[in-house]
Scaffold this motif. Structure first.
Motif, PDB file in Angstrom:
ATOM      1  N   GLY A 164       0.836  -1.201   0.000  1.00 32.55           N
ATOM      2  CA  GLY A 164       0.000   0.000   0.000  1.00 32.55           C
ATOM      3  C   GLY A 164       0.865   1.243   0.000  1.00 32.55           C
ATOM      4  N   ASN A 165       0.698   2.077   1.021  1.00 32.10           N
ATOM      5  CA  ASN A 165       1.537   3.274   1.123  1.00 32.10           C
ATOM      6  C   ASN A 165       2.556   3.146   2.260  1.00 32.10           C
ATOM      7  OD1 ASN A 165      -0.194   3.504   3.316  1.00 32.10           O
ATOM      8  ND2 ASN A 165      -0.471   5.720   3.097  1.00 32.10           N
ATOM      9  N   LEU A 381       2.541  11.447  -8.899  1.00 34.81           N
ATOM     10  CA  LEU A 381       1.554  10.374  -9.073  1.00 34.81           C
ATOM     11  C   LEU A 381       1.048  10.299 -10.505  1.00 34.81           C
ATOM     12  CD1 LEU A 381      -0.522  10.798  -5.786  1.00 34.81           C
ATOM     13  CD2 LEU A 381       1.076   8.941  -6.319  1.00 34.81           C
ATOM     14  N   THR A 382       0.905  11.454 -11.159  1.00 32.66           N
ATOM     15  CA  THR A 382       0.430  11.488 -12.545  1.00 32.66           C
ATOM     16  C   THR A 382       1.429  10.832 -13.484  1.00 32.66           C
ATOM     17  OG1 THR A 382      -0.783  13.526 -12.106  1.00 32.66           O
ATOM     18  CG2 THR A 382      -0.321  13.005 -14.415  1.00 32.66           C
ATOM     19  N   LYS A 384       3.971   8.749 -12.516  1.00 36.38           N
ATOM     20  CA  LYS A 384       4.610   7.618 -11.850  1.00 36.38           C
ATOM     21  C   LYS A 384       4.994   6.536 -12.856  1.00 36.38           C
ATOM     22  CE  LYS A 384       3.461   3.904  -8.557  1.00 36.38           C
ATOM     23  NZ  LYS A 384       2.365   3.323  -7.741  1.00 36.38           N
ATOM     24  N   PRO A 416      -0.769  14.121  -0.395  1.00 40.89           N
ATOM     25  CA  PRO A 416      -1.480  13.277  -1.369  1.00 40.89           C
ATOM     26  C   PRO A 416      -0.631  12.133  -1.911  1.00 40.89           C
ATOM     27  CG  PRO A 416      -1.864  15.605  -1.822  1.00 40.89           C
ATOM     28  CD  PRO A 416      -0.765  15.543  -0.811  1.00 40.89           C
ATOM     29  N   VAL A 417       0.668  12.370  -2.083  1.00 38.93           N
ATOM     30  CA  VAL A 417       1.565  11.305  -2.542  1.00 38.93           C
ATOM     31  C   VAL A 417       1.693  10.237  -1.465  1.00 38.93           C
ATOM     32  CG1 VAL A 417       3.913  10.754  -3.297  1.00 38.93           C
ATOM     33  CG2 VAL A 417       2.830  12.885  -4.060  1.00 38.93           C
ATOM     34  N   ALA A 419      -0.267   9.410   0.724  1.00 36.70           N
ATOM     35  CA  ALA A 419      -1.501   8.658   0.929  1.00 36.70           C
ATOM     36  C   ALA A 419      -1.592   7.447   0.012  1.00 36.70           C
ATOM     37  CB  ALA A 419      -2.710   9.563   0.703  1.00 36.70           C
ATOM     38  N   GLN A 420      -0.791   7.448  -1.073  1.00 37.35           N
ATOM     39  CA  GLN A 420      -0.884   6.369  -2.056  1.00 37.35           C
ATOM     40  C   GLN A 420       0.352   5.488  -2.141  1.00 37.35           C
ATOM     41  OE1 GLN A 420      -2.751   7.047  -5.835  1.00 37.35           O
ATOM     42  NE2 GLN A 420      -3.603   9.022  -5.197  1.00 37.35           N
ATOM     43  N   VAL A 421       1.535   6.062  -1.917  1.00 34.31           N
ATOM     44  CA  VAL A 421       2.776   5.282  -2.002  1.00 34.31           C
ATOM     45  C   VAL A 421       3.665   5.648  -0.813  1.00 34.31           C
ATOM     46  CG1 VAL A 421       2.734   5.121  -4.522  1.00 34.31           C
ATOM     47  CG2 VAL A 421       3.951   7.013  -3.413  1.00 34.31           C
TER      48      VAL A 421
END
Length: 492
Positions: A164-165, A381-382, A384, A416-417, A419-421
């Motif tokens: 996950g992150n 993230l866009t 990645k 925000p980053v 939160a995802q990685v």
């Protein structure tokens, strides 16, 4: 970090002629191993002076300090030197160890260099003695204390991967990368001084572990790793790789994660914010080069693919945004490489480097830093890169003088980053010789269970480095005290 380059000792003017004279050690016909060998060479020579070097190999028992003596027979005078304390009395020259390279195990070698004046002729000296024992001749080694044994490993480095992150170990426990950078491998070799800046023996690595660090980031130079022709052979190629592998092993033996990272790379860039005009890997370039960087990462990944405890950081501080006209161009260049506006050489994008690593079968953790010297992750993230193993981490650098150096920027662009990685601040620091800024950084990252590494475990000026230590025994600078005490509070 765009750290200050090591001061040059070898600036001797445009009239220098490279002569490359080497005198190999002499071994007698009986084949017995000499107690020590000395290789002496003249690498540069001009009208009134020359540059010389010695490589000393100790075949006796381990010593904790060394002193090499020899005589110049034709009036040569040593004027300065490096990697040893050089002195001369009459014709007799002495090179004694520095405080960081005194330990010389049986079979180990150490190199040192010097500048000297000459006139008439410049015959090589003979009669080398190491700690009073004649070198390059037959003889039984002089008895000394038995070689010390390395201390047993104090822990096992975790095998980190992405879940996950979060970063987790092989048992699924959440981990953070908290530690330091160990600079030197990116610049010493390309500047012709050695491989690392200061000691990297077990005691030096233990000093890092004593701060309760769990990660050591190791900056590298691609020309040195690949052994290109502009690198001195004793510092490049197989010798460089062996030294890096040895440091990685020592870091792991103390239970810490080695994070090997490409810092300096090939490619000529003279545009906005250029660090140098040299085509060679002598400064930070805006992006990796397509000519050598994929080969570098294929080799590094092939070397460490069977050791999942080693993590990879693809490129120190990309800044294609300083060369391109638009942010979209910069992020596209960052991910895809190729022909990028404003950059004269063919670029290897982050996707190229992920592919180079994964093409070897390596599944090791990979870090990729964003734009603006890794200080901008706004579109990470866009853009990645695709990683078939799902083992990719966002890397971020922050200093007090960066654009994104406030909690409001971190909240809007980093959160925000994260939160995802997984998010790792591969470099944090400040040039104030204090730790107020990094204290703020660490608190923000602590509150979100994120990772960070202090720049840098080197004994430079804390305002220009900035440097965490004043001595390789772990004595902190006023800036380093903040990180040391914080790590000990977290992990003590």
């Amino acid at each position: 970090m765009r750290h200050p380059p090591r001061s040059g000792l070898l600036l001797v003017g445009a009239a220098v002629a490279l002569v490359g004279t080497a005198i190999a050690p002499t071994v007698t016909a009986s084949g017995a191993t000499p107690a020590c060998t000395v290789e002496y060479s003249v690498t540069n020579q001009w009208d009134a002076g020359f540059q010389g070097a010695v490589k000393i190999t100790n075949n006796m028992a381990s010593v904790s300090s060394w002193s090499l003596t020899f005589d110049f027979a034709q009036g040569q005078k040593v004027t300065q030197g490096w990697n040893a304390k050089w002195s001369q009395s009459g014709t007799s020259v002495t090179a004694a160890n520095e405080n960081w390279n005194g330990s010389l195990a049986s079979g180990a070698s150490v190199s040192a260099g010097f500048l000297a004046s000459w006139s008439g002729s410049n015959t090589a000296p003979t009669g080398f003695k190491l700690n009073g024992t004649a070198c390059n001749v037959d003889g039984e080694p002089t008895p000394t204390d038995p070689p010390p044994t390395d201390p047993p490993p104090t822990g096992e480095a975790p095998k980190l991967h992405v879940s996950g992150n979060k970063l987790v170990d092989a048992g699924g426990a959440t981990r953070r990368m908290l530690g330091v950078n160990r600079s030197g491998g990116e610049f010493m070799c390309v500047q012709g001084y050695g491989i690392f800046d200061g000691p990297v023996d077990d005691a030096a690595v233990k000093a890092i572990a004593d701060w309760k660090a769990n990660t050591v980031r190791i900056p590298l130079n691609e020309e040195c790793w690949l052994g290109l022709s502009n690198i001195k052979p004793e510092y490049g190629g197989a010798n460089y790789i062996a030294a890096v592998k040895d440091l990685v092993a020592k870091v792991e033996a103390h239970g810490m994660t080695p994070l090997v990272e490409l810092h300096w790379s090939y490619g000529q860039y003279t545009g906005n914010s250029a660090g140098c005009s040299d085509v060679h890997a002598t400064c930070q370039k805006p992006m990796p080069d397509a000519q050598y960087t994929p080969s570098f990462w294929s080799s590094v990944a092939g070397t460490f693919k069977d050791d999942p405890a080693v993590a990879f950081d693809l490129f120190n501080e990309p800044y294609p945004d300083r060369a391109t006209s638009t942010t979209t161009q910069a992020w596209t260049c960052w991910r895809d490489g190729g022909t990028c506006p404003g950059i004269s050489y063919e670029v290897a994008g982050m996707q190229d480097l992920v592919d180079a690593v994964r093409g070897t079968g390596a599944k090791n953790l990979i870090l990729a830093g964003g734009l603006a010297y890794s200080n901008d992750l706004s579109q990470w993230l866009t853009y990645k890169p695709s990683d078939p193993t799902g083992n990719l981490v966002a890397a971020y650098h922050v200093y007090n003088f960066n654009t994104c150096a406030s909690e409001s920027c971190w909240n809007s662009t980093l959160a925000p980053v994260a939160a995802q990685v997984p998010l790792v601040a591969g470099e944090i620091g400040e040039n104030t010789c204090s730790h107020g800024f990094v204290d703020t950084v660490m608190k923000w990252f602590d509150d979100r269970n994120l990772s960070y590494l202090g720049w840098t475990w080197n004994t430079w000026d804390c305002s220009s480095g900035p440097s965490l230590i004043s001595d390789y025994d772990g004595t902190p600078t006023s800036y380093g005290i903040g990180l040391r005490d914080h790590l000990r509070a977290l992990n003590g």
